[in-house]
Design a protein around this motif. Sequence first.
Motif, PDB file in Angstrom:
ATOM      1  N   ARG A 165      -0.808   0.317  -6.308  1.00 10.24           N
ATOM      2  CA  ARG A 165       0.054   0.044  -5.143  1.00 10.24           C
ATOM      3  C   ARG A 165       0.665  -1.355  -5.236  1.00 10.24           C
ATOM      4  N   GLU A 166       1.495  -1.518  -6.233  1.00 13.57           N
ATOM      5  CA  GLU A 166       2.046  -2.845  -6.526  1.00 13.57           C
ATOM      6  C   GLU A 166       3.548  -2.728  -6.771  1.00 13.57           C
ATOM      7  N   GLU A 214       0.806  -1.222   0.000  1.00 14.84           N
ATOM      8  CA  GLU A 214       0.000   0.000   0.000  1.00 14.84           C
ATOM      9  C   GLU A 214       0.838   1.269   0.000  1.00 14.84           C
ATOM     10  N   GLU A 215       2.097   1.182   0.415  1.00 10.49           N
ATOM     11  CA  GLU A 215       2.961   2.367   0.435  1.00 10.49           C
ATOM     12  C   GLU A 215       3.705   2.585  -0.873  1.00 10.49           C
ATOM     13  N   ARG A 258       3.978   4.171  -3.628  1.00 10.31           N
ATOM     14  CA  ARG A 258       3.508   5.325  -4.394  1.00 10.31           C
ATOM     15  C   ARG A 258       4.650   6.118  -5.017  1.00 10.31           C
ATOM     16  N   ARG A 318       2.112   2.631  -9.249  1.00 13.74           N
ATOM     17  CA  ARG A 318       1.561   3.425  -8.149  1.00 13.74           C
ATOM     18  C   ARG A 318       0.034   3.441  -8.137  1.00 13.74           C
ATOM     19  N   ASP A 336       6.719   5.951   0.177  1.00 10.43           N
ATOM     20  CA  ASP A 336       5.600   6.855  -0.099  1.00 10.43           C
ATOM     21  C   ASP A 336       5.816   8.171   0.649  1.00 10.43           C
TER      22      ASP A 336
END
Length: 258
Positions: A245-246, A24-25, A27, A242, A41
């Motif tokens: 989130r991968e 999830e981070e 980015r 991004r 992120d």
Amino acid sequence: MFEILFAAALVFAPAEVLSRRPAEEARQGVAVDAAFLYAVDNAQIAKYDRKTGQKVAHFKGDPVKFPHMNSCAVIGAELVCAGSNYPATPMQSQVEVFDPKTLSHVRTIPMGPQPGSLTFVDRKDGSWWAGFANYDGRGGEPGRDHTFTTLVRFDDQWRALNHWTFPPEVLARMAPSSASGGAFGADGRLYVTGHDRPELYVLSVPNGGGVLRLVGTIPIAVEGQAITFDRSAPGVLFGINRAIREVVAMKLPPVEEK
């Protein structure tokens, strides 16, 4: 003219996707070592076990102090990150250093006036190498557009030794943004991504400064952003998607010059 120049450059086979993992981070970018992924992120970094996908550590900093960490790399026993005040101006940049075991913040290295906004840092041949982005619009400064994107080599005291600009055919592909990710491969070439195109620019670095030379491009399964090499697996590059989130691991094709 730029499209013609780019079309004439060597295009290698696409990178092979080895794995995709949610984070999830993810980015801004990702760093890796043999056992862990570090998703980046802006003001936070999360550490994930590469085998299980489990999150094992998390750093969440004050966004005022850490407004824009763009990329990180595991260098020696430290996690070294490129930070800036993007999109604020005038541009200010700093290197943020973390303990990769705990993700505790170790120190900040202020960069002082530089030819752009710091987006990536790497270590090679006993020197530090840093990419400084410039932009046409948001985050840019008057009198400098994306064509001022610069690579700088520093000594251990972070004193500039040499400067390189980017070739026009690469700058045209990155416009109106700039170089978002960069890392040296085991072959000594610099591999660079822009902000949003799914392509990797392979660049040779002339001795002493000057203009980087485009060797060719590699289609990749991520749309720009920061990248890193897996030093435990030659030729394996990591990047992020991004939008979803991968974190994506890719095997690069052989790179041979004409």
